[in-house]
Design a protein around this motif. Structure first.
Motif, PDB file in Angstrom:
ATOM      1  N   GLY A 382     101.993  18.677   9.129  1.00  0.00           N
ATOM      2  CA  GLY A 382     102.016  19.884   8.318  1.00  0.00           C
ATOM      3  C   GLY A 382     100.609  20.327   7.994  1.00  0.00           C
ATOM      4  N   LEU A 383     100.460  21.012   6.882  1.00  0.00           N
ATOM      5  CA  LEU A 383      99.154  21.514   6.456  1.00  0.00           C
ATOM      6  C   LEU A 383      98.417  20.431   5.678  1.00  0.00           C
ATOM      7  N   GLU A 384      97.342  19.928   6.277  1.00  0.00           N
ATOM      8  CA  GLU A 384      96.541  18.901   5.608  1.00  0.00           C
ATOM      9  C   GLU A 384      95.730  19.544   4.486  1.00  0.00           C
ATOM     10  N   ILE A 385      95.939  19.070   3.251  1.00  0.00           N
ATOM     11  CA  ILE A 385      95.319  19.691   2.081  1.00  0.00           C
ATOM     12  C   ILE A 385      93.965  19.061   1.766  1.00  0.00           C
ATOM     13  N   GLY A 386      93.871  17.749   1.900  1.00  0.00           N
ATOM     14  CA  GLY A 386      92.611  17.078   1.600  1.00  0.00           C
ATOM     15  C   GLY A 386      92.800  15.589   1.423  1.00  0.00           C
ATOM     16  N   THR A 387      91.765  14.935   0.904  1.00  0.00           N
ATOM     17  CA  THR A 387      91.738  13.478   0.802  1.00  0.00           C
ATOM     18  C   THR A 387      91.388  13.046  -0.615  1.00  0.00           C
ATOM     19  N   PHE A 388      92.067  12.004  -1.072  1.00  0.00           N
ATOM     20  CA  PHE A 388      91.760  11.421  -2.373  1.00  0.00           C
ATOM     21  C   PHE A 388      90.640  10.400  -2.215  1.00  0.00           C
ATOM     22  N   LYS A 389      89.564  10.624  -2.922  1.00  0.00           N
ATOM     23  CA  LYS A 389      88.474   9.671  -2.997  1.00  0.00           C
ATOM     24  C   LYS A 389      88.591   8.958  -4.351  1.00  0.00           C
ATOM     25  N   LYS A 390      87.641   8.106  -4.664  1.00  0.00           N
ATOM     26  CA  LYS A 390      87.682   7.376  -5.930  1.00  0.00           C
ATOM     27  C   LYS A 390      87.474   8.349  -7.097  1.00  0.00           C
ATOM     28  N   GLY A 391      88.560   8.635  -7.807  1.00  0.00           N
ATOM     29  CA  GLY A 391      88.477   9.477  -8.996  1.00  0.00           C
ATOM     30  C   GLY A 391      88.292  10.959  -8.750  1.00  0.00           C
ATOM     31  N   ARG A 392      88.494  11.409  -7.505  1.00  0.00           N
ATOM     32  CA  ARG A 392      88.321  12.836  -7.210  1.00  0.00           C
ATOM     33  C   ARG A 392      89.131  13.229  -5.970  1.00  0.00           C
ATOM     34  N   PHE A 393      89.227  14.519  -5.753  1.00  0.00           N
ATOM     35  CA  PHE A 393      89.939  15.062  -4.603  1.00  0.00           C
ATOM     36  C   PHE A 393      88.970  15.910  -3.791  1.00  0.00           C
ATOM     37  N   GLU A 394      88.975  15.710  -2.456  1.00  0.00           N
ATOM     38  CA  GLU A 394      88.098  16.463  -1.565  1.00  0.00           C
ATOM     39  C   GLU A 394      88.951  17.324  -0.637  1.00  0.00           C
ATOM     40  N   PRO A 395      88.837  18.653  -0.726  1.00  0.00           N
ATOM     41  CA  PRO A 395      89.685  19.535   0.084  1.00  0.00           C
ATOM     42  C   PRO A 395      89.315  19.480   1.558  1.00  0.00           C
ATOM     43  N   SER A 396      90.275  19.724   2.428  1.00  0.00           N
ATOM     44  CA  SER A 396      90.056  19.656   3.872  1.00  0.00           C
ATOM     45  C   SER A 396      89.606  21.009   4.423  1.00  0.00           C
ATOM     46  N   HIS A 397      88.958  20.943   5.579  1.00  0.00           N
ATOM     47  CA  HIS A 397      88.609  22.169   6.297  1.00  0.00           C
ATOM     48  C   HIS A 397      89.886  22.911   6.702  1.00  0.00           C
ATOM     49  N   THR A 398      90.934  22.175   7.007  1.00  0.00           N
ATOM     50  CA  THR A 398      92.218  22.797   7.367  1.00  0.00           C
ATOM     51  C   THR A 398      92.729  23.680   6.243  1.00  0.00           C
ATOM     52  N   LEU A 399      92.639  23.209   5.011  1.00  0.00           N
ATOM     53  CA  LEU A 399      93.063  24.016   3.863  1.00  0.00           C
ATOM     54  C   LEU A 399      92.207  25.269   3.749  1.00  0.00           C
ATOM     55  N   ALA A 400      90.895  25.116   3.896  1.00  0.00           N
ATOM     56  CA  ALA A 400      90.009  26.275   3.787  1.00  0.00           C
ATOM     57  C   ALA A 400      90.420  27.372   4.756  1.00  0.00           C
ATOM     58  N   MET A 401      90.729  26.995   6.013  1.00  0.00           N
ATOM     59  CA  MET A 401      91.053  27.987   7.032  1.00  0.00           C
ATOM     60  C   MET A 401      92.420  28.626   6.825  1.00  0.00           C
ATOM     61  N   ALA A 402      93.287  27.960   6.066  1.00  0.00           N
ATOM     62  CA  ALA A 402      94.631  28.495   5.821  1.00  0.00           C
ATOM     63  C   ALA A 402      94.692  29.385   4.585  1.00  0.00           C
ATOM     64  N   LEU A 403      93.620  29.404   3.796  1.00  0.00           N
ATOM     65  CA  LEU A 403      93.620  30.174   2.555  1.00  0.00           C
ATOM     66  C   LEU A 403      93.216  31.629   2.788  1.00  0.00           C
ATOM     67  N   THR A 404      93.672  32.481   1.897  1.00  0.00           N
ATOM     68  CA  THR A 404      93.136  33.824   1.775  1.00  0.00           C
ATOM     69  C   THR A 404      92.361  33.873   0.468  1.00  0.00           C
ATOM     70  N   ARG A 405      91.410  34.784   0.381  1.00  0.00           N
ATOM     71  CA  ARG A 405      90.520  34.772  -0.773  1.00  0.00           C
ATOM     72  C   ARG A 405      91.243  35.074  -2.084  1.00  0.00           C
ATOM     73  N   ASP A 406      92.438  35.659  -2.005  1.00  0.00           N
ATOM     74  CA  ASP A 406      93.175  35.917  -3.255  1.00  0.00           C
ATOM     75  C   ASP A 406      93.953  34.695  -3.731  1.00  0.00           C
ATOM     76  N   GLN A 407      93.898  33.588  -2.979  1.00  0.00           N
ATOM     77  CA  GLN A 407      94.565  32.358  -3.408  1.00  0.00           C
ATOM     78  C   GLN A 407      93.643  31.444  -4.197  1.00  0.00           C
ATOM     79  N   ILE A 408      92.380  31.806  -4.309  1.00  0.00           N
ATOM     80  CA  ILE A 408      91.417  30.924  -4.942  1.00  0.00           C
ATOM     81  C   ILE A 408      90.364  31.761  -5.668  1.00  0.00           C
ATOM     82  N   ALA A 409      89.942  31.277  -6.832  1.00  0.00           N
ATOM     83  CA  ALA A 409      88.984  32.029  -7.649  1.00  0.00           C
ATOM     84  C   ALA A 409      87.540  31.753  -7.255  1.00  0.00           C
TER      85      ALA A 409
END
Length: 471
Positions: A382-409
């Protein structure tokens, strides 16, 4: 440019076409192959796409999102390419997906999907609704497929790397509304583009390909719903792999041939080239390079008749024991860091079926279920959103390419093309505003990837494997 063709191939085409047509056919091999682009309508239409590239285009008749470009152009070097606004595709290769014409919400299978031209075209028709399964049996080619699906920002695709018959184990019988089989073939239609295909060709290989194609279509028959539609295509002229395969399906009593209503395609399947004179093949389309601006193809569209016998899984194919799945459903606790990330950047995703494997967060397409991930090899379910690191979340390039600018501030728009190219090279970008943390980096409103703003700079998070050396 003079191209040497296999002698047996020329002799066979002489027998099929006759002397007058053969001369025009052979002369077409001395012309420069046409190059094409197809707009990614998940991001931009054809007019919008052509307005963002610096070279001339001409419409492709059979694909309303396709355009011819001059052979010397280098479309892979453009910012619009990196933004996923188009796919570089041979013009006549756009016909099979256009003929299948899936509708949003349908369950669609692209059985032989790499490198991804037809998959991404099917995705545009589905408008990110429903389920699109893209299968490729060769592992290295499956990775190329995944990269193209990522660049085009497709959110409803699941990519598998299995033999066709294993798809029945994963999805069950009669599970797809529409199936595209761009079958592995002897490749005669690619002779003027690929010398390796010419040198590997033989009449024995033609016969071997035809046997493999029939075997593959036995699996298609299991997977396709009664009333469902199949497009079968090849890039060869061999009747054994074209008309005679369609005749084989029609004579099974389970399929009827449908017309392909696309403009600019004057040639059709030839009943005289079948074994038993099957008239229905005249509704298929032949793309002959001396008659059409494109490489050689054969395309047939068929419907599985509603009174077909119920499908059953092949005996002995199912695994006796399910392997332990790496995937599990994400709990509210699992999603804590992702939720914090979403709130920080103002991300809005209208998706909820989150699963986790090896700290990677993925959202499953509609109609794909967690227990199905126990079977087969998944390149990406499916759509890979990102990876959980120690105490944080790192978004994937796949998510970036699937977004439109009105989905994120949190968005940064490059001030000019030079700054966008600097980003693609991996250079940091000056933070001229009040941005902080993860930021979607956009060229003319279209995402190119992520950056992370801190102080006066935005750290570059464009994937190292995709970076360019120069414009």
């Amino acid at each position: 440019m003079k191209r040497t063709l296999p002698e047996d191939f020329v002799d066979r085409m002489a027998a099929l076409l006759g002397k007058e047509e053969l001369s025009a056919f052979l002369e077409s091999y001395n012309r420069v192959p046409k190059k094409g682009l197809r707009a990614n309508t998940l991001k931009a239409g054809r007019d919008e796409m052509t307005g963002l590239i610096p070279f001339k285009t001409q419409p492709i008749p059979w694909c309303d999102t396709g355009a011819y470009i001059d052979a010397e152009e280098r479309p892979g070097k453009q910012l619009a390419y990196n933004a996923g606004l188009y796919y570089v595709q041979e013009p006549s290769a756009m016909i099979p997906a256009a003929a299948l014409a899936p509708k949003p919400g349908e369950r669609v299978l692209d059985m032989c999907a790499a490198p991804g031209g037809k998959t991404t075209q099917l995705a545009c028709a589905l408008q990110n609704q429903g389920l699109l399964v893209a299968n490729e049996v060769v592992k290295t080619r499956a990775k190329v497929l995944a990269s193209n699906v990522e660049r085009m920002g497709i959110a409803n695709a699941a990519i598998t790397n299995v033999r066709p018959d294993q798809l029945v184990d994963i999805f069950g019988p009669q599970s797809f509304d529409k199936i595209l089989v761009d079958a592995p073939c002897s490749g005669e239609g690619m002779f003027r583009k690929d010398p390796a295909v010419r040198s590997a060709w033989s009449l024995d290989n033609v016969a071997q390909c035809a046997r493999r194609q029939k075997k593959m279509l036995e699996t298609v028959d299991l997977l396709l719903k009664p009333g469902g539609e199949l497009v079968y295509s090849t890039c060869t002229f061999a009747p054994e792999e074209d008309e005679q395969i369609v005749e084989y399906l029609v004579e099974s009593g389970k399929y009827e041939v449908l017309p392909i209503d696309l403009p600019g395609l004057p040639d059709h399947g030839r009943p005289a080239w079948t074994v038993h004179g099957c008239g229905a093949v005249s509704q298929a389309v032949r793309v002959m390079p001396h008659r059409v601006e494109g490489e050689g193809h054969f395309i047939a569209k068929l419907r599985k008749t509603a009174d077909a016998a119920p499908a059953a899984s092949p005996q002995g194919k199912r695994s006796k024991k399910k392997k332990r799945s790496l995937w599990r459903r994400a709990s509210k606790k699992d999603l804590k860091d992702f939720t914090a990330f979403s709130e920080t950047v103002g991300l809005h995703l209208d998706r909820s079926d989150f699963v986790i494997a090896s700290d990677t967060l993925t959202v499953l397409p509609e109609g794909l279920y967690l227990d199905q991930l126990n079977q087969g090899r998944w390149v990406r379910p499916g759509l890979e959103i990102g990876t959980f690191k120690k105490g944080r979340f790192e978004p994937s390039h796949t998510l970036a390419m699937a977004l439109t600018r009105d989905q994120i501030a949190s968005v940064y728009n490059f001030k000019d093309d030079d700054e966008a190219y600097a980003y693609l090279k991996g250079e940091p970008i000056a933070n001229t505003g009040a941005l902080k943390g993860w930021t979607l980096m956009c060229w003319r409103g279209y995402p190119l990837g992520w950056g992370k703003a801190s102080g006066g700079a935005i750290k570059n998070h464009f994937p190292k494997g995709l970076r360019i050396l120069k414009k």
